[in-house]
Design an enzyme around this catalytic site. Sequence first.
Site, mmCIF file in Angstrom:
data_model
loop_
_atom_site.group_PDB
_atom_site.id
_atom_site.type_symbol
_atom_site.label_atom_id
_atom_site.label_comp_id
_atom_site.label_asym_id
_atom_site.label_seq_id
_atom_site.Cartn_x
_atom_site.Cartn_y
_atom_site.Cartn_z
ATOM 1 N N LYS A 194 2.916 -39.333 -0.783
ATOM 2 C CA LYS A 194 3.969 -39.999 -1.557
ATOM 3 C C LYS A 194 5.325 -39.882 -0.863
ATOM 4 O O LYS A 194 6.112 -40.838 -0.862
ATOM 5 C CB LYS A 194 4.043 -39.407 -2.965
ATOM 6 C CG LYS A 194 2.854 -39.798 -3.821
ATOM 7 C CD LYS A 194 2.895 -39.220 -5.217
ATOM 8 C CE LYS A 194 1.688 -39.722 -6.005
ATOM 9 N NZ LYS A 194 1.622 -39.149 -7.365
ATOM 10 N N CYS A 224 0.138 -35.337 -17.337
ATOM 11 C CA CYS A 224 0.003 -36.794 -17.409
ATOM 12 C C CYS A 224 -1.452 -37.215 -17.238
ATOM 13 O O CYS A 224 -1.957 -38.086 -17.935
ATOM 14 C CB CYS A 224 0.850 -37.465 -16.342
ATOM 15 S SG CYS A 224 2.525 -37.760 -16.867
ATOM 16 N N CYS A 237 16.481 -13.974 -15.043
ATOM 17 C CA CYS A 237 17.871 -14.437 -15.045
ATOM 18 C C CYS A 237 18.842 -13.340 -15.471
ATOM 19 O O CYS A 237 19.739 -13.562 -16.261
ATOM 20 C CB CYS A 237 18.040 -15.696 -15.886
ATOM 21 S SG CYS A 237 17.672 -15.524 -17.623
ATOM 22 N N ASP A 261 6.414 -33.099 -1.832
ATOM 23 C CA ASP A 261 5.217 -33.359 -2.648
ATOM 24 C C ASP A 261 4.018 -33.403 -1.719
ATOM 25 O O ASP A 261 4.086 -34.021 -0.654
ATOM 26 C CB ASP A 261 5.361 -34.702 -3.391
ATOM 27 C CG ASP A 261 4.357 -34.861 -4.524
ATOM 28 O OD1 ASP A 261 3.211 -34.363 -4.384
ATOM 29 O OD2 ASP A 261 4.707 -35.468 -5.543
ATOM 30 N N ARG A 295 31.267 -51.048 -9.342
ATOM 31 C CA ARG A 295 30.999 -50.856 -10.766
ATOM 32 C C ARG A 295 30.931 -49.372 -11.136
ATOM 33 O O ARG A 295 31.235 -49.005 -12.259
ATOM 34 C CB ARG A 295 29.697 -51.564 -11.170
ATOM 35 C CG ARG A 295 29.773 -53.075 -11.044
ATOM 36 C CD ARG A 295 30.834 -53.671 -11.964
ATOM 37 N NE ARG A 295 30.460 -53.616 -13.351
ATOM 38 C CZ ARG A 295 29.803 -54.574 -14.004
ATOM 39 N NH1 ARG A 295 29.475 -55.680 -13.377
ATOM 40 N NH2 ARG A 295 29.491 -54.434 -15.268
ATOM 41 N N CYS A 332 13.958 -11.587 -20.556
ATOM 42 C CA CYS A 332 13.667 -12.287 -19.295
ATOM 43 C C CYS A 332 14.114 -11.404 -18.137
ATOM 44 O O CYS A 332 15.256 -10.968 -18.078
ATOM 45 C CB CYS A 332 14.380 -13.639 -19.237
ATOM 46 S SG CYS A 332 14.098 -14.514 -17.682
ATOM 47 N N CYS A 370 13.004 -18.387 -19.797
ATOM 48 C CA CYS A 370 13.443 -18.005 -21.146
ATOM 49 C C CYS A 370 12.934 -19.012 -22.187
ATOM 50 O O CYS A 370 12.686 -18.660 -23.339
ATOM 51 C CB CYS A 370 14.963 -17.968 -21.221
ATOM 52 S SG CYS A 370 15.730 -16.738 -20.179
ATOM 53 N N LEU A 397 4.024 -27.000 -3.183
ATOM 54 C CA LEU A 397 5.084 -26.063 -3.542
ATOM 55 C C LEU A 397 4.477 -24.741 -4.007
ATOM 56 O O LEU A 397 3.722 -24.702 -4.966
ATOM 57 C CB LEU A 397 5.946 -26.649 -4.661
ATOM 58 C CG LEU A 397 7.121 -25.744 -5.027
ATOM 59 C CD1 LEU A 397 8.271 -25.957 -4.088
ATOM 60 C CD2 LEU A 397 7.541 -25.981 -6.448
HETATM 61 ZN ZN LIG Z 1 15.525 -16.376 -17.938
#
Ligand SMILES: [Zn+2]
Lengths: 75, 267
Positions: free
Chosen positions: B86, B196, B255, B62, B14, B252, B184, B110
């Site tokens: 998890k 949450c 980047c 995690d 599919r 920024c 940014c 992390l």
């Molecule tokens: Zn940036």
Amino acid sequence: MDANHPSQSIQVVFNGAAETLKGTVTISELLILKQLPINAIAIVVNDEVLPRSRWNHVICHQYDRINVFSAVAGG
Amino acid sequence: MNTLSAKQYIQYSRTMLLNDIGEAGQLAIINSQVAIIGLGGLGQLVVQYLAAAGVKQFILLDHDVVALDNLPRQLLYNEADIGQYKVTAAKRTLRRLYSDIYFDAIPEMLTETSISELSDELSKDVLIFDCTDNFASRHVINQHCVTQGLTLISAAISAYHGQLFCIDFGAKITHEKQHGCYRCLYPLDIETNQTCSQQGVLGPAVGVMASMQALIGLQHICNTFTQYGMLLRFDALTLEWHQAKMNRDQQCTLCQQPQLQEYAHGC
Ligand SMILES: [Zn+2]
């Protein structure tokens, strides 16, 4: 011409609702007017994200569609 | 893998019926490598969709353990998993369903340090899914993706407000493509208490955002995705979607890729 005459008013759409702004109003001034916390939001003007360093420099124009939303990080 | 088995032809038929995906797309899915960072509401569904679609190599990261109040939206886990990592629970359940999948399950928090230690694994050709639940992690992941030139698929949701985008930091940047990066959009001092756990959220609303992440991921792998640098916002109350083109913040400091500097000098 970017600036409006102080006595002129313009129509913008702010978060989906029509709004009248008097004179020349920057995005930063609009946020103060709306009492929005600058460290917790992002802004979209006419379907483009407006980075924060531009907020002091960009002036609201007639018929601008301005959306302010909270940053979210949950998952 | 260069060819599909007879069973895979039937299993993925599919998907392959989509003209722009076909056998080549399915092979790309099977040969892809993905990293899912955060195995909560978003990540647990992304991994299920991608595994079912044929992805064979996963890095799962995690440090969190399964809790009872996760279960209404984290359908990969059940009460027997409570208290377990998890990533461990996800790996165990998915290995039962798909014996030929390789999972690198990393139960670590992390941080800038931990992500740099993983930089050999989280390198080119690994598609990165940001499914975390806090700004600090999101900024760390963004920084890694920008500096390593990776593709980032990021989603977030709090209460009724979902946000999602995909940026390919390895793509050549043109004037029209100056999407910037996560920093940014949300500078480092961004703050909110909307996670949450503090805001509440409906399980299916998280599922919508996770499904979109998985959808974008498969499209990216199959070369059918076109909406890079588009911020999608979902209102889970009115069911409205909003799109906005992301833009680089000229201030920024992250980047400023060589391509961008070249562009700036070229003007
Ligand atoms: Zn940036």
